[in-house]
Write a protein that holds these residues in place. Structure first.
Motif, short mmCIF file in Angstrom:
data_model
loop_
_atom_site.label_atom_id
_atom_site.label_comp_id
_atom_site.label_asym_id
_atom_site.label_seq_id
_atom_site.Cartn_x
_atom_site.Cartn_y
_atom_site.Cartn_z
N ILE A 184 -57.70 19.05 -32.27
CA ILE A 184 -57.13 17.78 -32.73
C ILE A 184 -57.82 16.62 -32.02
CG2 ILE A 184 -54.88 18.86 -33.16
CD1 ILE A 184 -53.88 17.38 -30.61
N ARG A 185 -57.60 15.43 -32.55
CA ARG A 185 -58.03 14.21 -31.86
C ARG A 185 -57.09 13.08 -32.26
NH1 ARG A 185 -64.09 11.42 -31.69
NH2 ARG A 185 -63.80 10.41 -29.64
N ALA A 186 -56.55 12.40 -31.27
CA ALA A 186 -55.64 11.28 -31.53
C ALA A 186 -56.45 10.02 -31.84
CB ALA A 186 -54.75 11.04 -30.31
N PRO A 187 -55.95 9.17 -32.75
CA PRO A 187 -56.65 7.91 -33.00
C PRO A 187 -56.61 7.03 -31.76
CG PRO A 187 -54.51 7.92 -34.07
CD PRO A 187 -54.73 9.30 -33.54
N HIS A 188 -57.68 6.27 -31.54
CA HIS A 188 -57.74 5.44 -30.33
C HIS A 188 -56.69 4.33 -30.43
CE1 HIS A 188 -59.26 3.49 -26.78
NE2 HIS A 188 -59.30 2.34 -27.45
N THR A 189 -55.81 4.30 -29.46
CA THR A 189 -54.79 3.26 -29.35
C THR A 189 -54.96 2.59 -27.99
OG1 THR A 189 -53.24 4.51 -30.73
CG2 THR A 189 -52.32 2.74 -29.37
N SER A 190 -55.32 1.32 -28.01
CA SER A 190 -55.53 0.60 -26.75
C SER A 190 -54.18 0.32 -26.09
CB SER A 190 -56.27 -0.71 -26.99
OG SER A 190 -55.48 -1.61 -27.74
N LEU A 191 -54.24 0.02 -24.81
CA LEU A 191 -53.00 -0.31 -24.10
C LEU A 191 -52.36 -1.56 -24.68
CD1 LEU A 191 -51.09 0.41 -21.81
CD2 LEU A 191 -52.54 -0.91 -20.24
N ARG A 192 -53.17 -2.53 -25.10
CA ARG A 192 -52.62 -3.74 -25.71
C ARG A 192 -51.90 -3.43 -27.01
NH1 ARG A 192 -50.08 -7.75 -24.78
NH2 ARG A 192 -51.53 -8.17 -23.06
N GLN A 193 -52.45 -2.55 -27.83
CA GLN A 193 -51.78 -2.18 -29.08
C GLN A 193 -50.44 -1.50 -28.80
OE1 GLN A 193 -55.11 0.17 -30.61
NE2 GLN A 193 -55.37 -1.28 -32.30
N ALA A 194 -50.42 -0.61 -27.81
CA ALA A 194 -49.17 0.07 -27.47
C ALA A 194 -48.15 -0.92 -26.92
CB ALA A 194 -49.44 1.18 -26.46
N VAL A 195 -48.60 -1.86 -26.08
CA VAL A 195 -47.69 -2.87 -25.52
C VAL A 195 -47.09 -3.72 -26.64
CG1 VAL A 195 -47.58 -4.97 -24.14
CG2 VAL A 195 -48.74 -2.94 -23.24
#
Length: 451
Positions: free
Chosen positions: A399-410
């Protein structure tokens, strides 16, 4: 004629450019048509070359001899359905008598080469029916999650599998999980995707981040409780154990075991309770478990035993009380002390990103699937985010998770901050947010869970 040749050359150039720069677009415009044609034209000969055919029945041979006709050819599995998808083809086959689903799985590499596909995987749907999924390009090189997924309250899409399907983290099916990975392997991005997927749902998030909170505290507006050091973590885990015991008292009070109550309505966990009484489920994320297990003196050893004991109790008993564990770490072996092996045995879900040695991969899959161990140690360093996901049944996927930046998560956690439930047992551990320093527990109202 010249105009036709120019148009043909132009189409070929566009197809080549798309295949190089945008493989997903190439597949949807040109690749799927060519792949369907290859499968239909080559099917019988490929199956025969791969040893996936069976001799004709005896009665057909006898009939051919009696009628002086040519001997019938060997028969491949019958195609029940051929369905194109956005990443490849799905072929549903009906096996002939004498064939086994393992025969298809063992020939997957030969099928991939013969049909000129990027990857081929198979699984048995029912007795004699096998689904073969073919991918037309490397879907893990640039992960694009589908717009629509089968997500529910406790079922979160977190990654894409190499066969093009979505990988879900289903807490009701697999309550507790272990995620391993070396530094810069993509473990933190996987964790962010989990938080981002849970943020819009009516779920309480509890975090333990002993790296002084650098990973989880930026997401604090969506967390009901956070701990950034082992001492606070020990107290927080004790509070979770107390909450678990209180939930069990509620379940006991609502079991209603009488002769006129149907068996299906007897409460055994929080999901059997009426919606208005159901406690909100809690997902506990431990960012680096080794920081909870290490100690340097007798005092820290007592705290460590207290922490591990609480984690083991939550892993053994927490599912029915709606408490689920997500434990992350670089290593998770017996060198961390007593109780670690017992805890690891309770973590059904296993995800291993790139690891530094084979021993670390064995900690996740050693007693489950040797093939998964081999796949985990072969993950290249430049493919951050690629992982092997499996469970105690022995099945595994890349598997591979889509890249989620810390800013997007915040930003996502801030958007759904009003969904953060206020749990009385965890009130002392509610993160203090800017502008709310005087009352760290007044950020939200309790929210009932729904199935």
């Amino acid at each position: 004629m010249t105009g036709f040749v120019v148009a043909l050359v132009l189409v070929a150039a566009v197809a080549g450019l798309l295949r190089w720069r945008r493989p997903a677009w190439y597949w949807l415009t040109f690749g799927v048509t060519l792949a369907v044609a290859r499968v239909l034209v080559r099917y019988s000969s490929v199956m025969d070359a791969c040893g996936l055919t069976v001799p004709p029945a005896r009665w057909r041979l006898a009939l051919a001899r009696a009628a002086n006709r040519p001997i019938p050819e060997s028969r491949p599995p019958r195609i029940l359905r051929l369905r194109p998808t956005r990443t490849g083809l799905v072929l549903r086959l009906k096996l002939r008598p004498g064939q086994d689903a393992f025969d298809i799985a063992a020939a997957s590499d030969r099928l991939r080469h013969s049909f000129s596909m990027h990857g081929v995987t198979s699984r048995e749907l029912s007795s004699g029916v096998v689904e073969v999924r073919m991918t037309g390009y490397d879907v893990l090189k640039r992960v694009q999650m589908p717009a629509e997924t089968d997500s529910r309250l406790m079922r979160v899409p977190v990654a894409l599998r190499e066969d093009g399907s979505v990988h879900y983290r289903d807490y009701r099916a697999i309550p507790h999980a272990l995620t391993l990975g070396a530094t810069e392997s993509g473990k933190s991005v996987y964790q962010r995707n989990l938080v981002a997927g849970l943020a819009p749902r009516n779920v309480a998030l509890v975090g333990i981040d002993c790296k002084k909170g650098v990973e989880l505290f930026p997401l604090a507006r969506r967390f009901s409780a956070l701990a950034d050091n082992p001492d606070t973590a020990a107290e927080l885990l004790d509070a979770l154990v107390a909450r678990m015991e209180g939930v069990y008292q509620l379940i006991r009070a609502e079991q209603r075991i009488t002769a006129d109550v149907p068996d299906t309505e007897i409460a055994a966990d929080i999901w059997d309770l009426p919606e208005h009484l159901r406690p909100i489920p809690v997902v506990v994320l431990v960012d680096e478990v080794a920081e909870l297990a290490l100690y340097a003196n007798k005092e820290e050893e007592k705290r460590r035993d207290r922490v591990i004991t609480a984690l083991v109790r939550l892993a053994q008993l927490g599912r029915a009380a709606g408490i689920y564990l997500e434990i992350c770490g670089q290593r998770f072996g017996s060198e961390l002390g007593k109780g670690i092996t017992m805890l690891r045995a309770q973590l059904t879900g296993r995800t291993a990103h790139r690891v530094n040695d084979e021993t670390s991969a064995n900690m996740a899959f050693g007693v489950i699937s040797p093939d998964a161990v081999l796949a985990a140690i072969q993950i290249p360093a430049e493919m951050r985010g690629v992982a092997i996901a499996g469970d105690s049944s022995g099945g595994w996927h890349r598997i591979r998770a889509p890249h989620t930046s810390l800013r997007q998560a915040v930003n996502l956690c801030n958007r759904y901050a009003e969904r953060t439930p206020d749990l009385p047992e965890l009130a002392p551990f509610r993160p203090v947010l800017p502008g709310n320093a005087d009352s760290p527990t007044s950020a939200a109202r309790p929210i009932p869970a729904s199935a």
